[in-house]
Design a protein around this motif. Structure first.
Motif, mmCIF file in Angstrom:
data_model
loop_
_atom_site.group_PDB
_atom_site.id
_atom_site.type_symbol
_atom_site.label_atom_id
_atom_site.label_comp_id
_atom_site.label_asym_id
_atom_site.label_seq_id
_atom_site.Cartn_x
_atom_site.Cartn_y
_atom_site.Cartn_z
ATOM 1 N N SER A 56 0.889 -1.216 0.085
ATOM 2 C CA SER A 56 -0.146 -0.060 0.110
ATOM 3 C C SER A 56 1.048 1.294 -0.026
ATOM 4 C CB SER A 56 -0.849 -0.005 1.269
ATOM 5 O OG SER A 56 -1.526 1.291 1.411
ATOM 6 N N THR A 57 0.502 2.349 -0.798
ATOM 7 C CA THR A 57 1.000 3.591 -0.564
ATOM 8 C C THR A 57 0.135 4.514 -0.117
ATOM 9 O OG1 THR A 57 2.387 3.219 -2.598
ATOM 10 C CG2 THR A 57 2.046 5.489 -1.940
ATOM 11 N N THR A 59 -3.190 4.164 1.262
ATOM 12 C CA THR A 59 -3.736 3.877 2.356
ATOM 13 C C THR A 59 -2.996 3.895 3.716
ATOM 14 O OG1 THR A 59 -5.394 2.541 0.807
ATOM 15 C CG2 THR A 59 -5.675 2.367 3.338
ATOM 16 N N HIS A 136 -13.218 -2.195 0.987
ATOM 17 C CA HIS A 136 -12.126 -1.046 1.402
ATOM 18 C C HIS A 136 -12.846 0.211 1.850
ATOM 19 C CE1 HIS A 136 -8.580 1.184 1.284
ATOM 20 N NE2 HIS A 136 -8.353 0.879 0.085
ATOM 21 N N PRO A 263 -9.213 5.034 -7.612
ATOM 22 C CA PRO A 263 -8.803 4.818 -6.566
ATOM 23 C C PRO A 263 -6.946 4.957 -6.344
ATOM 24 C CG PRO A 263 -9.549 2.943 -7.299
ATOM 25 C CD PRO A 263 -9.644 3.844 -8.270
HETATM 26 N N1 CP Z 1 -6.389 3.149 -3.063
HETATM 27 C C1 CP Z 1 -5.570 2.225 -2.358
HETATM 28 O O1 CP Z 1 -6.076 1.498 -1.505
HETATM 29 O O2 CP Z 1 -4.303 2.477 -2.564
HETATM 30 P P1 CP Z 1 -2.894 1.734 -1.914
HETATM 31 O O3 CP Z 1 -3.066 0.392 -2.394
HETATM 32 O O4 CP Z 1 -1.848 2.638 -2.522
HETATM 33 O O5 CP Z 1 -3.190 1.982 -0.429
#
Ligand code: CP
Length: 311
Positions: A56-57, A59, A136, A263
């Motif tokens: 993840s970046t 979140t 999510h 997203p």
């Molecule tokens: N939109 C989202 O969940 O991005 P990440 O996977 O970078 O958290």
């Protein structure tokens, strides 16, 4: 307890009142991130553990920033640097972390349902930061906050969610929340990417992108989730991009005030052209910005915060 829930696991079943409370609170928190000193003492003395078993970046970072802007102590744990690599399972990991008295556990996991399983074994509030292809919820809430900022009223807005619906927890969480708020949702994509029976969630189904986006207020493009597909669901990436990629030419046939969301992360040039991604209809980076305010709001409300607000 203003949300009347202990955990935020999904948007399925989340009441209109709870969604609106989170959005109202997040709107009031947006300003904190523009101050020279971006910090309020609201969650001082509270501990938030971010437990991320998937990459993840946006979140993970925004949960960390959100917690820190509320003065909580935030601990980040990733699957690859935890004792999971030595064979410890999810439940034992969470129970051991809970033994250190955190106040909130934020969990991302590749297995659908993982946060629901954990809530049977730990007492502290859990926030689902994405479970497999299931939900999510904070992503859907930040998407809705972005729409609230631009469109004011969500009731009656029409949205096309385009792409790999079958593997998208973002689509599922948005569909539940958008239907609760009285929005009209059409899912658009090739047949293998549209779950059979999805109409039961109250959405329309369209396989032609031009038709699907013609009269909508919002186009939400989804990433093709190559990592969740056992085999690619259509013959080639180029064909997918030709049929379902959002280009300027296609966008020109949509409403002039349509908003384009994604997203992230983006497969540049596959589901969305670069000039659309960076163009005037795109609110993609605003979505990211709103992730901080929404996650601040969710943590604040789950910790019992109410209408008195913060300074
Ligand atoms: N939109 C989202 O969940 O991005 P990440 O996977 O970078 O958290």
């Amino acid at each position: 307890m203003p949300l009347a829930i202990k955990h935020l696991l999904g948007t399925e079943g989340l009441s209109r009142k709870a969604i609106e409370t989170i959005l109202d609170t997040a709107l009031s928190f947006k300003e904190i991130s523009t101050r020279p000193i971006k910090k309020v003492p609201t969650l001082r003395g509270k501990t938030v553990i971010n437990l991320f078993f998937e990459a993840s970046t946006r979140t993970r970072t925004s949960f960390e920033i959100a917690g820190k802007r509320l003065s909580a102590d935030v601990i980040n744990i990733t699957g690859s640097t935890s004792s999971v690599v030595k064979g410890e399972n999810l439940i034992d990991t969470a129970r051991n972390l809970e033994a250190m008295n955190p106040d909130i556990l934020v969990v991302r996991h590749s297995a659908s349902g993982a946060p629901w399983l954990l809530k049977e074994f730990v007492d502290c509030p859990i926030i689902n930061a994405g479970d497999g292809a299931h939900e999510h919820p904070t992503q859907a809430l930040l998407d809705l906050l972005t729409l609230r900022v631009h469109k004011k009223t969500l009731d009656g807005l029409s949205v096309a969610i385009v792409g790999d619906i079958a593997h998208s927890r973002v689509a599922r969480s948005n569909i539940h929340a958008m239907k609760t708020l009285g929005m009209n949702v059409t899912v658009v994509g090739p047949r293998p990417m549209i779950p059979v029976g999805i109409e039961a969630l109250g959405v329309n189904v369209e396989h032609d992108l031009d038709k699907g986006i013609r009269d909508v207020d919002v186009i939400m493009m989804l990433r093709v989730q190559f990592e969740r597909q056992g085999a690619f669901l259509i013959p080639s990436v180029r064909e997918y991009s030709n049929l379902y990629g959002l280009t300027q030419k296609r966008l020109a046939r949509a409403r002039p005030d349509v908003l384009v969301l994604h997203p992230g992360p983006v497969n540049r040039g596959i589901e969305i052209a670069l000039d659309v991604m960076n163009g005037p209809r795109s609110v993609i980076l605003e979505q990211v910005n709103h992730g901080v305010a929404v996650r601040m709001a969710v943590m604040y409300l789950l910790m019992g915060g109410g209408d008195e607000g913060i300074n």
